[in-house]
Motif scaffolding. Sequence first.
Motif, PDB file in Angstrom:
ATOM      1  N   ALA A 191      87.703  81.705 -18.566  1.00  0.00           N
ATOM      2  CA  ALA A 191      87.518  80.750 -17.475  1.00  0.00           C
ATOM      3  C   ALA A 191      88.125  81.248 -16.170  1.00  0.00           C
ATOM      4  N   LEU A 192      89.264  81.921 -16.228  1.00  0.00           N
ATOM      5  CA  LEU A 192      89.967  82.339 -15.017  1.00  0.00           C
ATOM      6  C   LEU A 192      89.488  83.673 -14.469  1.00  0.00           C
ATOM      7  N   PHE A 193      89.103  84.591 -15.366  1.00  0.00           N
ATOM      8  CA  PHE A 193      88.902  85.973 -14.922  1.00  0.00           C
ATOM      9  C   PHE A 193      87.497  86.526 -15.135  1.00  0.00           C
ATOM     10  N   VAL A 194      86.594  85.737 -15.709  1.00  0.00           N
ATOM     11  CA  VAL A 194      85.230  86.231 -15.941  1.00  0.00           C
ATOM     12  C   VAL A 194      84.250  85.343 -15.184  1.00  0.00           C
ATOM     13  N   PRO A 195      83.888  85.719 -13.960  1.00  0.00           N
ATOM     14  CA  PRO A 195      82.908  84.929 -13.205  1.00  0.00           C
ATOM     15  C   PRO A 195      81.522  85.060 -13.820  1.00  0.00           C
ATOM     16  N   GLU A 196      80.722  84.045 -13.657  1.00  0.00           N
ATOM     17  CA  GLU A 196      79.333  84.118 -14.140  1.00  0.00           C
ATOM     18  C   GLU A 196      78.592  85.165 -13.329  1.00  0.00           C
ATOM     19  N   PRO A 197      78.012  86.189 -13.965  1.00  0.00           N
ATOM     20  CA  PRO A 197      77.269  87.196 -13.208  1.00  0.00           C
ATOM     21  C   PRO A 197      76.128  86.576 -12.422  1.00  0.00           C
ATOM     22  N   VAL A 198      76.000  86.985 -11.167  1.00  0.00           N
ATOM     23  CA  VAL A 198      74.960  86.412 -10.302  1.00  0.00           C
ATOM     24  C   VAL A 198      73.580  86.641 -10.886  1.00  0.00           C
ATOM     25  N   LYS A 199      73.355  87.813 -11.444  1.00  0.00           N
ATOM     26  CA  LYS A 199      72.044  88.141 -12.018  1.00  0.00           C
ATOM     27  C   LYS A 199      71.670  87.160 -13.126  1.00  0.00           C
ATOM     28  N   ALA A 200      72.637  86.849 -14.001  1.00  0.00           N
ATOM     29  CA  ALA A 200      72.371  85.926 -15.105  1.00  0.00           C
ATOM     30  C   ALA A 200      72.074  84.534 -14.586  1.00  0.00           C
ATOM     31  N   VAL A 201      72.795  84.096 -13.544  1.00  0.00           N
ATOM     32  CA  VAL A 201      72.567  82.760 -12.996  1.00  0.00           C
ATOM     33  C   VAL A 201      71.173  82.661 -12.413  1.00  0.00           C
ATOM     34  N   ASP A 202      70.761  83.669 -11.628  1.00  0.00           N
ATOM     35  CA  ASP A 202      69.456  83.629 -10.996  1.00  0.00           C
ATOM     36  C   ASP A 202      68.330  83.583 -12.008  1.00  0.00           C
ATOM     37  N   GLU A 203      68.358  84.434 -13.017  1.00  0.00           N
ATOM     38  CA  GLU A 203      67.276  84.477 -13.996  1.00  0.00           C
ATOM     39  C   GLU A 203      67.274  83.224 -14.859  1.00  0.00           C
ATOM     40  N   ALA A 204      68.449  82.686 -15.167  1.00  0.00           N
ATOM     41  CA  ALA A 204      68.506  81.447 -15.935  1.00  0.00           C
ATOM     42  C   ALA A 204      67.906  80.308 -15.128  1.00  0.00           C
ATOM     43  N   THR A 205      68.131  80.327 -13.787  1.00  0.00           N
ATOM     44  CA  THR A 205      67.551  79.290 -12.934  1.00  0.00           C
ATOM     45  C   THR A 205      66.040  79.387 -12.935  1.00  0.00           C
TER      46      THR A 205
END
Length: 369
Positions: A191-205
């Motif tokens: 939760a503190l040190f692993v941000p959601e990768p932007v690539k994964a967020v975009d494709e999931a959207t």
Amino acid sequence: MSTQAPHQPNRRPLLSLIAGDFISQFGNAITTIALPWFVLETTGSAALTGIVFIMLFLPMPIVTLFGGPLVDRVRRTRLSVIADLVSGISIALIPLLHYTVGLSFWQLLLLVFAGAVLDGPGFSARRSIVPVLAEGSGISLERANSAFQINWSASVLLGPAIGGVLIALIGPSAALWFDAGTFAVSALLVALFVPEPVKAVDEATELSEEKSSYLTELWEGVRCILADRSLSTVLVSASVTMTLIAAFMTIIMPVYADNVFGDPVSLGILAAGFGLGSLVGSTGFGYLAERIAGWTTYALATAAIGLPLMALALEPSLWLATALAAAVGVAFGPIIPSMDTLIQRRTSDALRGRVFSTRFALNNAVKLP
């Protein structure tokens, strides 16, 4: 004329994910020791203890397989955190309820199931974001996947032993509290040190905008595997290999130790040899696979398993048998990380969670990572 600053690799997200994965797997390894012991101590029934142990593993392949679309719908770091928190809370509730308001057996089974139900989706979520994190860290996929396999090998070696020591020192109830704490630490790291990768967020959207049904998305994952001959071949052959390894660890090795050496200590020595060999093989994969093609590494490792197994049939001395068991572990070490690397390279981010869920469901059917 301005120059663009070179990209600086950031290893903290990937290393935090690897650390969280190890702590989570370490907690699972302790659960397999502390929970049955707790049930046996509080109920005095070996039959009830066996039922609880089965509940830890039996439902997971089906739950994991059908949970694949969930991994691709939800942000994956968030799902990893949720999976660890659910596991930790479920484990903590077992001794808490037992010593306060009481805990009936059906409630115990429900908590055990709840604690394990998101293990598969959590695993798939972590593996699915590895390619983006590895790319940002400057670490190769082979070395990243090698680290995750080292996690499993180390947790198998250390978890049961430390779980046994904890039970002896502080009792099974306190060991379960310790176990719950490991899941909390894992969730906090991610939760503190692993941000959601932007690539994964975009494709999931993009995927969510299509508004496909859940079953349709599930079938898309299966179809992705069936359409790719490399993926389907590796998943099937690896499942056969891991069934053999599971049989070697849980059936062949105990019977062999009893019939050949007649000493339970020899079983521990053989198991330790296999575990250490697996650790060596997992570590070596990260270095060798960067120089040898993934298919070649996978094929050589799979073929090499049979040679020391056949040599064990000659009933050598204990120390030579231990060396052969270690050789089986060394050959097994590269199989899973090479399979994971292939999946990550041949599937899109939008489908990766479903493919990994299928992979984990097949492997979990024989209780391997």
